[in-house]
Design an enzyme around this catalytic site. Structure first.
Site, PDB file in Angstrom:
ATOM      1  N   ASP A 181     -21.967 -18.155  52.073  1.00 49.67           N
ATOM      2  CA  ASP A 181     -20.852 -17.249  51.798  1.00 49.67           C
ATOM      3  C   ASP A 181     -20.813 -16.893  50.311  1.00 49.67           C
ATOM      4  O   ASP A 181     -20.374 -15.806  49.944  1.00 49.67           O
ATOM      5  CB  ASP A 181     -19.523 -17.890  52.219  1.00 49.67           C
ATOM      6  CG  ASP A 181     -19.513 -18.252  53.691  1.00 49.67           C
ATOM      7  OD1 ASP A 181     -19.054 -17.427  54.495  1.00 49.67           O
ATOM      8  OD2 ASP A 181     -19.978 -19.349  54.031  1.00 49.67           O
ATOM      9  N   GLU A 196     -16.282  -6.800  50.846  1.00 47.75           N
ATOM     10  CA  GLU A 196     -16.873  -6.475  52.144  1.00 47.75           C
ATOM     11  C   GLU A 196     -15.775  -6.060  53.107  1.00 47.75           C
ATOM     12  O   GLU A 196     -14.745  -6.731  53.216  1.00 47.75           O
ATOM     13  CB  GLU A 196     -17.637  -7.678  52.707  1.00 47.75           C
ATOM     14  CG  GLU A 196     -18.318  -7.374  54.025  1.00 47.75           C
ATOM     15  CD  GLU A 196     -19.184  -8.509  54.513  1.00 47.75           C
ATOM     16  OE1 GLU A 196     -20.159  -8.860  53.821  1.00 47.75           O
ATOM     17  OE2 GLU A 196     -18.873  -9.056  55.581  1.00 47.75           O
ATOM     18  N   ASP A 234     -16.551 -11.766  49.514  1.00 47.07           N
ATOM     19  CA  ASP A 234     -16.824 -11.826  50.947  1.00 47.07           C
ATOM     20  C   ASP A 234     -15.610 -12.528  51.553  1.00 47.07           C
ATOM     21  O   ASP A 234     -15.492 -13.751  51.475  1.00 47.07           O
ATOM     22  CB  ASP A 234     -18.102 -12.620  51.231  1.00 47.07           C
ATOM     23  CG  ASP A 234     -18.365 -12.787  52.716  1.00 47.07           C
ATOM     24  OD1 ASP A 234     -18.033 -11.878  53.493  1.00 47.07           O
ATOM     25  OD2 ASP A 234     -18.904 -13.848  53.099  1.00 47.07           O
TER      26      ASP A 234
END
Length: 175
Positions: free
Chosen positions: A144, A71, A11
């Site tokens: 996260d 992502e 991420d």
């Protein structure tokens, strides 16, 4: 037991980068590690990108994942934020490319849909589902980390994960 595949999920972020590593054994997803790289105190944006690259390279060298799932940046109200996320994503991607690891990108909604069944899920809902799926006992300090883990799990849940993957370009959002 034969490990069929290891997946590193990222991420991207310029303040906090989340990551998660999983392994697939006979179609079962097992947790290896998930955590964050904190970059908030680093002021120089170029140094942040260097740290992202180095951390991703370290994770690849340490765990030898077969694939990297990341992502994709999303368009929000702030174009500057999207550009920064794209740079962070690029730093991780270059680390994977340098190690000859296939890279797969997923939109945030697709990741949430794969993990929770809802594309509009909150970070908390994604974290809760991953905790349940992977038997994680303690809620992480930074969500996260579960976001990075969610990217890896999303990739693992794709239909053709155990078969030979298509080339990187056919799995990219760049088309």
């Amino acid at each position: 037991m034969l490990i069929q595949k290891k997946i590193l999920g990222i991420d991207p972020g310029t303040n906090i980068m989340g990551f998660g590593l999983i392994e697939l054994i006979n179609q079962k997803i097992n947790l290896i590690e998930f955590d964050v790289l904190i970059l908030e105190k680093i002021k120089d944006p170029h140094l942040k990108l260097k740290k992202i690259y180095e951390k991703t390279t370290f994770l690849i060298d340490t765990y030898s994942p077969n694939e990297l799932a990341i992502e994709a940046p999303f368009f929000g109200k702030n174009i500057q934020s999207m550009l920064k996320l794209g740079r962070a994503q690029g730093a991780s991607m270059i680390a994977g490319i340098n190690k000859n690891i296939p890279i797969f990108e997923y939109a945030p909604k697709k990741i949430k849909l794969a993990v929770t069944g809802r594309g509009q899920s909150s970070k908390e809902q994604v974290a809760s589902m991953l905790m349940y799926m992977l038997k994680i006992k303690e809620k992480p300090k930074y969500l996260d980390s579960t976001d990075g883990l969610a990217v890896a799990v999303c990739h693992a849940l794709q239909k053709n994960i155990s078969s030979k993957q298509k080339s990187e370009s056919k799995n990219s959002l760049w088309r």
